[in-house]
Scaffold this motif. Structure first.
Motif, short mmCIF file in Angstrom:
data_model
loop_
_atom_site.label_atom_id
_atom_site.label_comp_id
_atom_site.label_asym_id
_atom_site.label_seq_id
_atom_site.Cartn_x
_atom_site.Cartn_y
_atom_site.Cartn_z
N LYS A 71 -0.18 26.93 -8.78
CA LYS A 71 -1.26 27.09 -7.99
C LYS A 71 -2.39 26.50 -8.34
CE LYS A 71 0.84 31.54 -6.39
NZ LYS A 71 0.51 33.15 -6.59
N ALA A 72 -2.55 26.14 -9.72
CA ALA A 72 -3.53 25.46 -10.45
C ALA A 72 -3.32 24.71 -11.68
CB ALA A 72 -4.69 26.64 -10.62
N VAL A 73 -4.16 23.96 -12.03
CA VAL A 73 -3.73 23.17 -13.18
C VAL A 73 -4.91 23.23 -14.26
CG1 VAL A 73 -3.42 20.80 -14.10
CG2 VAL A 73 -2.72 21.48 -11.72
N GLY A 74 -4.73 23.28 -15.70
CA GLY A 74 -5.67 23.36 -16.53
C GLY A 74 -5.46 22.40 -17.52
N LEU A 75 -6.34 21.79 -17.95
CA LEU A 75 -6.37 20.42 -18.96
C LEU A 75 -7.13 21.03 -20.23
CD1 LEU A 75 -7.98 17.69 -16.77
CD2 LEU A 75 -5.62 17.95 -17.52
N GLU A 209 -13.82 27.35 -14.82
CA GLU A 209 -14.41 27.14 -13.29
C GLU A 209 -13.65 26.05 -12.96
OE1 GLU A 209 -19.03 27.99 -13.18
OE2 GLU A 209 -18.62 26.26 -14.47
N VAL A 210 -13.45 25.94 -11.43
CA VAL A 210 -12.78 24.78 -10.93
C VAL A 210 -13.46 23.74 -10.71
CG1 VAL A 210 -11.77 24.09 -8.75
CG2 VAL A 210 -11.06 26.30 -9.63
N THR A 211 -13.32 22.61 -11.10
CA THR A 211 -13.85 21.44 -10.99
C THR A 211 -13.61 20.24 -9.96
OG1 THR A 211 -12.42 19.96 -12.52
CG2 THR A 211 -14.10 21.15 -13.59
N GLY A 212 -12.53 20.67 -9.09
CA GLY A 212 -11.93 19.81 -8.08
C GLY A 212 -10.40 20.11 -7.92
N VAL A 218 -1.57 11.74 -6.06
CA VAL A 218 -1.36 12.37 -7.28
C VAL A 218 -0.38 13.60 -6.93
CG1 VAL A 218 -2.03 13.38 -9.46
CG2 VAL A 218 -3.12 11.79 -8.60
N ALA A 219 -0.75 14.49 -6.22
CA ALA A 219 -0.01 15.75 -5.74
C ALA A 219 1.28 15.49 -4.91
CB ALA A 219 -0.78 16.42 -4.59
N GLU A 220 1.39 14.30 -4.17
CA GLU A 220 2.47 13.81 -3.76
C GLU A 220 3.49 13.44 -4.79
OE1 GLU A 220 4.51 10.81 -0.23
OE2 GLU A 220 2.07 10.98 -0.70
N SER A 221 3.00 12.55 -5.45
CA SER A 221 3.83 11.56 -6.66
C SER A 221 4.48 13.15 -7.50
CB SER A 221 3.05 10.89 -7.56
OG SER A 221 3.94 10.59 -8.52
N TRP A 222 3.41 14.06 -7.88
CA TRP A 222 3.98 15.18 -8.87
C TRP A 222 4.82 16.27 -8.11
CZ3 TRP A 222 -0.76 16.32 -12.42
CH2 TRP A 222 -1.13 14.95 -13.17
N GLY A 223 4.99 16.18 -6.62
CA GLY A 223 5.74 17.20 -6.16
C GLY A 223 5.06 18.42 -5.87
N MET A 224 3.75 18.39 -5.64
CA MET A 224 3.04 19.55 -5.72
C MET A 224 1.80 19.47 -4.80
SD MET A 224 1.72 19.41 -10.01
CE MET A 224 0.59 20.78 -9.51
N ALA A 225 1.31 20.65 -4.48
CA ALA A 225 0.36 20.85 -3.36
C ALA A 225 -1.09 20.58 -3.97
CB ALA A 225 -0.13 22.11 -2.77
N GLN A 226 -2.17 20.34 -3.21
CA GLN A 226 -3.44 19.46 -3.67
C GLN A 226 -4.14 21.03 -4.20
OE1 GLN A 226 -4.43 16.69 -0.16
NE2 GLN A 226 -5.67 16.44 -1.76
N VAL A 227 -3.61 21.27 -5.42
CA VAL A 227 -4.30 22.52 -6.13
C VAL A 227 -5.32 22.33 -6.66
CG1 VAL A 227 -2.07 23.44 -6.06
CG2 VAL A 227 -2.80 22.21 -8.26
N PRO A 228 -6.09 23.34 -7.24
CA PRO A 228 -7.38 22.95 -7.90
C PRO A 228 -7.06 22.88 -9.23
CG PRO A 228 -7.17 25.69 -7.29
CD PRO A 228 -5.97 24.67 -6.45
N VAL A 229 -8.09 22.18 -9.83
CA VAL A 229 -8.09 21.86 -11.21
C VAL A 229 -9.05 22.52 -12.09
CG1 VAL A 229 -8.08 20.20 -12.96
CG2 VAL A 229 -6.72 19.51 -10.83
N LEU A 434 -6.09 29.25 -18.63
CA LEU A 434 -7.21 28.94 -18.12
C LEU A 434 -7.20 28.62 -16.57
CD1 LEU A 434 -8.80 26.82 -20.94
CD2 LEU A 434 -9.42 29.01 -20.25
N ALA A 435 -6.33 28.06 -16.11
CA ALA A 435 -5.86 27.58 -14.77
C ALA A 435 -5.68 28.88 -13.75
CB ALA A 435 -4.74 26.79 -14.89
N GLN A 436 -5.00 29.96 -14.59
CA GLN A 436 -4.83 30.96 -14.00
C GLN A 436 -6.03 31.98 -13.90
OE1 GLN A 436 -1.59 33.62 -15.87
NE2 GLN A 436 -1.59 35.10 -14.10
#
Length: 485
Positions: A71-75, A209-212, A218-229, A434-436
């Motif tokens: 549902k979301a990605v954190g870095l 906070e969500v930055t984008g 990228v989402a297609e390559s990773w097998g994911m939806a265009q989720v927030p980061v 943090l993503a959660q």
């Protein structure tokens, strides 16, 4: 599901956590460091992206259903690195890393240009920080400096490729020497002191906070939806979120490539005179202090290779066979990459002292474990000198696997150490948390809970009795030798 990506110095680690915070998948991909000249430490940013995609591909092959549910990605990532981009977002030169020591003279130059530097940033200017690297670049590579359109920290270069956004978080940006750490904003004065502009900096966000959102390809390559980061954090602040160190007076030791003694604070508490780092935490309205040693678990890797041991675990087994009822004969100064806290000495060197004809591999290994512990003791002392209260200490990082090292550390520091679930995963775990938080909008205190206690290690009174004297000798050795470095 929540995805955490940690860009470390030695590799990229990726984890997926469930809604309940359980680790359901993980993968990693290695990285190498280039040292083309003495004191230099660099990496090619394209290798970061390759390693990230390799780790994601491994999870996709094993657990595609988990990636699809993210549902979301954190870095999170190694701090301080200068990733330099031109007006076309092309990389200008290899990134200069956190453990690069070439810019000592430029640190003095910055503090001369801006006499309130330590007051604004809460930190002494150190070669590892980002700003001195740009002053070095202006002097030694002026053609490259003239091309710089954006400066990004390592994890934020990954973000750019993932989302197309120039963004960073407070905790990572606090390590640039361009941030007004108390106000949590870019400092015009510090940027001016290095001939930089706000326009060359990424937009600032709090760590939750969500930055984008992921770009479509990228989402297609990773097998994911265009989720927030989400913004995420520097590796140490992310490690703190991962192990639940977000409340005042909680602390952790990180035994990674470098060594970090991290304490959460309710307010901005600088101590630049002791070379203590005072940074923003990845949780809003929270700060932290760190003492940092540049070589920790990397010392163990180094001595393992140097002595021809099969691997670190094999060497640790040999060390465990030694008699710890009495002190070892060898003392080690762990300054293989120079040192930060408390010496701020990029020229410091590693030293074995006390070698004899009977010295064997196990004794060298023991000296390394103890030398790193003594360096942590130096850091603990300057934290306490700043009035820092430390109530409990957890241990994270790859070195956390060694109970013997834990016993040595507990005895040298006179602190009981706590080992928790998730400690070995560290920053990637925190990035996913943090993503959660950013996605679910729940309080950090509901997500960043301490992991289940696996074990505690208390000081050993017999070891403490001789470590007191050895630690004094350790400190005297540095003072006696620093003029020779």
């Amino acid at each position: 599901m929540y995805l955490g990506i940690d860009l470390g110095t030695s590799g990229v680690k990726v984890v997926i956590l469930s809604e309940r915070g359980e680790l359901v998948a993980q993968a990693s991909s290695p990285l190498n460091v280039s040292r083309p000249k003495p004191l230099w430490s660099e990496q090619d940013p394209t290798h970061w992206w390759q390693a990230t995609n390799n780790a994601i591909a491994h999870i996709k092959a094993m657990h595609p259903e988990h990636l699809a549910d993210v549902k979301a990605v954190g870095l999170s990532g190694q701090m301080h690195g200068a990733t330099l981009l031109d007006a076309n977002n092309q990389i200008i030169r290899p990134a200069i890393l956190w453990n690069d020591g070439r810019s000592a003279a430029e640190c003095e130059n910055i503090e001369q240009r801006e006499p309130k530097s330590r007051e604004i940033t809460g930190n002494i200017a150190m070669p590892g920080f980002t700003a001195p690297k740009l002053v070095w670049l202006e002097k030694h590579e002026p053609e490259n400096f003239a091309r710089v359109a954006k400066v990004l920290l390592p994890k934020d270069y990954l973000r750019l490729l993932m989302t197309g956004d120039f963004a960073s978080d407070m905790s990572d940006s606090a390590g640039t020497l361009w941030l007004d750490v108390e106000k949590r904003s870019w400092s015009e004065k510090m940027l001016h002191a290095t001939n930089m502009r706000v326009a060359q900096m990424p937009k600032l966000y709090e760590g939750t906070e969500v930055t984008g959102h992921l770009l479509a390809d990228v989402a297609e390559s990773w097998g994911m939806a265009q989720v927030p980061v989400v913004a995420g954090a520097g590796d140490n602040a992310a490690g703190a979120a991962g192990i639940g160190v977000i409340n005042p007076h909680q602390a952790f030791l990180s035994l990674g490539t470098s060594g970090v003694y991290f304490v959460a604070n309710p307010s901005f508490q600088p101590n630049p005179a002791g070379a203590v780092h005072a940074f923003c935490h990845c949780i809003p309205d929270t700060w932290h202090q760190m003492s940092v040693i540049l070589s920790a678990a990397s010392c163990l890797t180094w001595v393992t290779e140097l002595t021809g041991a099969e691997n670190e675990a094999a060497l640790l087994s040999e060390v465990a066979e030694l008699d710890f009822s009495k002190p070892g004969s060898v003392i080690f100064l762990p300054y293989l990459s120079g040192e930060r806290t408390p010496h701020n000495d990029p020229n410091a060197k590693g030293v074995f002292f006390g070698l004899g004809l009977n010295t064997n591999r196990a004794e060298l290994g023991r000296a390394v474990l103890e030398g790193v512990a003594f360096a942590f003791a130096d850091g603990q002392q300057v934290l306490k000198d700043a009035g820092t209260q430390i109530d409990e200490v957890s241990v994270i990082g790859g070195g956390a696997r060694s109970a013997l090292w834990g016993k040595i550390l507990a005895s040298v520091l006179d602190m009981t150490l706590t080992y928790r679930d998730g400690g070995e995963v560290g920053p990637a775990f925190g990035a996913a948390r943090l993503a959660q938080i950013g996605h679910s909008k729940v309080p950090a205190s509901d997500i960043c809970l301490p992991g289940k206690v696996k074990q505690t290690i208390a000081p050993d009174s017999q070891m403490q009795s001789y470590y007191i004297g050895q630690y004094e000798k350790f400190k005297q050795l540095y003072q006696a030798l620093k003029g020779q470095f």
